[in-house]
Design a protein around this motif. Structure first.
Motif, mmCIF file in Angstrom:
data_model
loop_
_atom_site.group_PDB
_atom_site.id
_atom_site.type_symbol
_atom_site.label_atom_id
_atom_site.label_comp_id
_atom_site.label_asym_id
_atom_site.label_seq_id
_atom_site.Cartn_x
_atom_site.Cartn_y
_atom_site.Cartn_z
ATOM 1 N N TYR A 121 -1.701 -5.409 -7.274
ATOM 2 C CA TYR A 121 -2.541 -5.880 -6.375
ATOM 3 C C TYR A 121 -1.842 -7.276 -5.825
ATOM 4 C CZ TYR A 121 -6.287 -7.987 -3.684
ATOM 5 O OH TYR A 121 -7.302 -8.628 -2.667
ATOM 6 N N ASP A 122 -1.420 -8.076 -6.563
ATOM 7 C CA ASP A 122 -0.708 -9.289 -6.256
ATOM 8 C C ASP A 122 0.518 -8.974 -5.343
ATOM 9 O OD1 ASP A 122 -0.214 -12.233 -6.584
ATOM 10 O OD2 ASP A 122 1.695 -11.399 -7.257
ATOM 11 N N ARG A 123 1.486 -7.930 -5.916
ATOM 12 C CA ARG A 123 2.508 -7.878 -5.063
ATOM 13 C C ARG A 123 2.243 -7.044 -3.586
ATOM 14 N NH1 ARG A 123 5.816 -10.836 -5.199
ATOM 15 N NH2 ARG A 123 3.941 -11.918 -5.768
ATOM 16 N N TYR A 124 1.112 -6.256 -3.826
ATOM 17 C CA TYR A 124 0.814 -5.707 -2.563
ATOM 18 C C TYR A 124 0.170 -6.867 -1.457
ATOM 19 C CZ TYR A 124 -3.016 -3.938 0.878
ATOM 20 O OH TYR A 124 -3.568 -3.684 2.059
ATOM 21 N N LEU A 125 -0.571 -7.812 -1.896
ATOM 22 C CA LEU A 125 -0.933 -9.040 -0.847
ATOM 23 C C LEU A 125 0.326 -9.657 -0.695
ATOM 24 C CD1 LEU A 125 -4.131 -10.383 -2.564
ATOM 25 C CD2 LEU A 125 -4.024 -8.798 -0.739
ATOM 26 N N ALA A 126 1.099 -9.888 -1.453
ATOM 27 C CA ALA A 126 2.445 -10.828 -1.018
ATOM 28 C C ALA A 126 3.150 -10.084 -0.193
ATOM 29 C CB ALA A 126 3.245 -11.115 -2.253
ATOM 30 N N ILE A 127 3.497 -8.850 -0.299
ATOM 31 C CA ILE A 127 4.165 -8.010 0.634
ATOM 32 C C ILE A 127 3.669 -7.541 2.083
ATOM 33 C CG2 ILE A 127 5.796 -6.062 0.826
ATOM 34 C CD1 ILE A 127 6.459 -6.423 -2.339
ATOM 35 N N CYS A 128 2.564 -6.908 1.877
ATOM 36 C CA CYS A 128 1.534 -6.508 2.859
ATOM 37 C C CYS A 128 0.663 -7.327 3.777
ATOM 38 C CB CYS A 128 0.860 -5.118 2.555
ATOM 39 S SG CYS A 128 1.865 -3.960 1.649
ATOM 40 N N ASN A 129 0.539 -8.449 3.289
ATOM 41 C CA ASN A 129 -0.414 -9.251 3.843
ATOM 42 C C ASN A 129 -0.105 -10.704 3.438
ATOM 43 O OD1 ASN A 129 -2.558 -10.301 5.224
ATOM 44 N ND2 ASN A 129 -4.315 -9.548 3.884
ATOM 45 N N PRO A 130 1.095 -11.088 3.803
ATOM 46 C CA PRO A 130 1.701 -12.463 3.541
ATOM 47 C C PRO A 130 0.944 -13.660 4.015
ATOM 48 C CG PRO A 130 3.013 -11.192 4.807
ATOM 49 C CD PRO A 130 2.099 -10.241 4.564
ATOM 50 N N LEU A 131 0.337 -13.585 5.238
ATOM 51 C CA LEU A 131 -0.063 -14.375 6.260
ATOM 52 C C LEU A 131 -1.397 -15.020 5.263
ATOM 53 C CD1 LEU A 131 0.429 -13.463 9.716
ATOM 54 C CD2 LEU A 131 1.775 -15.034 8.435
ATOM 55 N N HIS A 132 -2.228 -14.256 4.763
ATOM 56 C CA HIS A 132 -3.579 -14.255 4.066
ATOM 57 C C HIS A 132 -3.219 -14.377 2.618
ATOM 58 C CE1 HIS A 132 -4.505 -12.605 8.144
ATOM 59 N NE2 HIS A 132 -5.659 -13.420 7.978
ATOM 60 N N TYR A 133 -2.035 -14.585 1.880
ATOM 61 C CA TYR A 133 -1.909 -14.146 0.558
ATOM 62 C C TYR A 133 -2.433 -15.530 -0.193
ATOM 63 C CZ TYR A 133 0.567 -14.327 -3.902
ATOM 64 O OH TYR A 133 1.017 -14.157 -5.351
ATOM 65 N N ALA A 134 -2.044 -16.752 0.424
ATOM 66 C CA ALA A 134 -2.407 -18.062 -0.092
ATOM 67 C C ALA A 134 -3.914 -18.142 0.048
ATOM 68 C CB ALA A 134 -1.610 -19.222 0.494
ATOM 69 N N ALA A 135 -4.512 -17.614 0.995
ATOM 70 C CA ALA A 135 -5.937 -17.872 1.077
ATOM 71 C C ALA A 135 -6.676 -16.932 0.104
ATOM 72 C CB ALA A 135 -6.454 -17.663 2.466
ATOM 73 N N ILE A 136 -6.223 -15.660 -0.060
ATOM 74 C CA ILE A 136 -6.746 -14.818 -0.978
ATOM 75 C C ILE A 136 -6.566 -15.132 -2.445
ATOM 76 C CG2 ILE A 136 -7.037 -12.335 -1.622
ATOM 77 C CD1 ILE A 136 -6.131 -11.689 1.204
ATOM 78 N N MET A 137 -5.115 -15.360 -2.689
ATOM 79 C CA MET A 137 -4.879 -15.613 -4.039
ATOM 80 C C MET A 137 -4.822 -17.158 -4.530
ATOM 81 S SD MET A 137 -4.374 -13.578 -6.608
ATOM 82 C CE MET A 137 -4.192 -11.781 -6.391
ATOM 83 N N ASN A 138 -6.198 -17.648 -4.454
ATOM 84 C CA ASN A 138 -6.147 -19.326 -4.513
ATOM 85 C C ASN A 138 -5.895 -19.764 -5.894
ATOM 86 O OD1 ASN A 138 -8.943 -18.651 -5.638
ATOM 87 N ND2 ASN A 138 -9.621 -18.604 -3.506
ATOM 88 N N HIS A 139 -6.178 -20.880 -6.126
ATOM 89 C CA HIS A 139 -6.142 -21.318 -7.532
ATOM 90 C C HIS A 139 -6.934 -20.589 -8.574
ATOM 91 C CE1 HIS A 139 -5.005 -24.122 -10.650
ATOM 92 N NE2 HIS A 139 -6.137 -24.594 -10.737
#
Length: 321
Positions: A121-139
């Protein structure tokens, strides 16, 4: 917790290990010992690097740390006892130790499956949704997801353990395996084991298959996103990382499903041993190599630590340059 049996109480089991080794036992012992040492070193190295390097505090490496912890738990739970079984040809293990080993093996296996799903799921967000990755995968989210994986694994394994405690073991007490695995243990029970078999099969088919389908779904999306990358070099880099991850995921899920979808009395124990070796010995060794030690950021972190500990060598190289 000592299980209570209606007839003859079994206080210990005998692990046969690999009775067909004969003169090759020392060679197999040394190979497995080397694998165990390398596995522990590789996973401890990853944990140490991620914990001490600020550049490795991203969600991906947080998940890798938990995966390494899980691999250490699997290796430590099974590895030393396997070496003892091979060295002594047969090994006595108490009923309590056998139940404990089975519980932690099941819990760590379920936890690792969940962690592999979270990592996809982390790789999916990083590759398919990079613009929102930092906001979704927060601290906080990576730590919450990792803790959820551990909690789910240990709770689901506890259900199986409770059902096993209700079984009767009235002899024999010889387990044809190198550790206390589910299938050979159920073969020794003189009770009806259908409840355990059904519960384990339902857990595997609902939880594991659901996670496997989730992983496959994320990688289908990742595959189409990779095809849209214009740079050939970037496309090959992303595809190489994802293909390695997918290969280990397929191997791990495949062995889990083959071992626990139908752990019945007719199960081939020789096949069980081979699959268990792959699951408990090979996978914990491959994970740090595939996921981290081939990673450039990990290599850079290792080189920085090495040169910090060798300032004279660094000065010599600077002087000769």
């Amino acid at each position: 917790m000592m299980p209570v049996y209606n007839q003859t109480t079994v206080y210990e089991f005998i692990l046969l290990g690999f009775p067909g080794l004969h003169t090759f036992w020392l060679f197999v012992f040394l190979i497995l010992l080397i694998i165990y040492v390398v596995t522990m070193f590789g996973n401890l190295l990853i944990i140490g690097l991620v914990s001490s390097t600020s550049q490795l505090q991203s969600p991906m490496y947080i998940f890798l740390t938990h995966l390494s912890l899980c691999d250490i738990l699997i290796s430590t739970n099974v590895g030393p006892n396997t070496l003892r079984v091979i060295a002594s040809r047969t090994c006595y293990i108490s009923a309590l130790s056998c139940d404990t080993q089975l519980y932690f093996f099941g819990a760590s296996a379920l936890t690792e499956c969940a962690l592999l799903s979270v990592m996809s799921y982390d790789r999916y967000l990083a590759i398919c949704n990079p613009l929102h990755y930092a906001a979704i995968m927060n601290h906080t989210l990576p730590h919450s997801l990792a803790m959820t994986c551990w909690l789910a694994g240990f709770l689901l394994a506890m259900i199986t353990e409770i059902l096993i405690f209700q079984l009767d073991f009235c002899g024999p007490n010889i387990i044809d395996h190198f550790f206390c695995d589910l299938a050979p243990l159920l073969q020794l029970s003189c009770s009806d084991t259908k409840s355990v078999e059904i519960q384990v099969s339902i857990t595997v088919m609902t939880i594991i298959f659901t996670q496997l389908l989730f992983v496959l779904g994320t990688y289908i999306c990742i595959f189409f996103s990779i095809l849209q990358i214009s740079s050939t070099g970037s496309r090959q880099k992303v595809f190489s990382t994802c293909s390695s991850h997918l290969m280990v995921v397929s191997t791990y899920y495949g062995t889990i499903i083959a071992l626990y979808v139908a752990p019945s009395r007719g199960y081939s124990l020789n096949l069980n041993k081979m699959l268990s070796l792959l699951n408990t010995i090979a996978t914990p060794l491959c994970n740090p190599i595939i996921y981290s030690l081939r990673n450039n950021e990990i290599k850079i972190a290792i080189s920085k630590i090495y040169f910090q500990k060798n300032p004279l060598k660094d000065q010599r190289q600077s002087g000769t340059g």
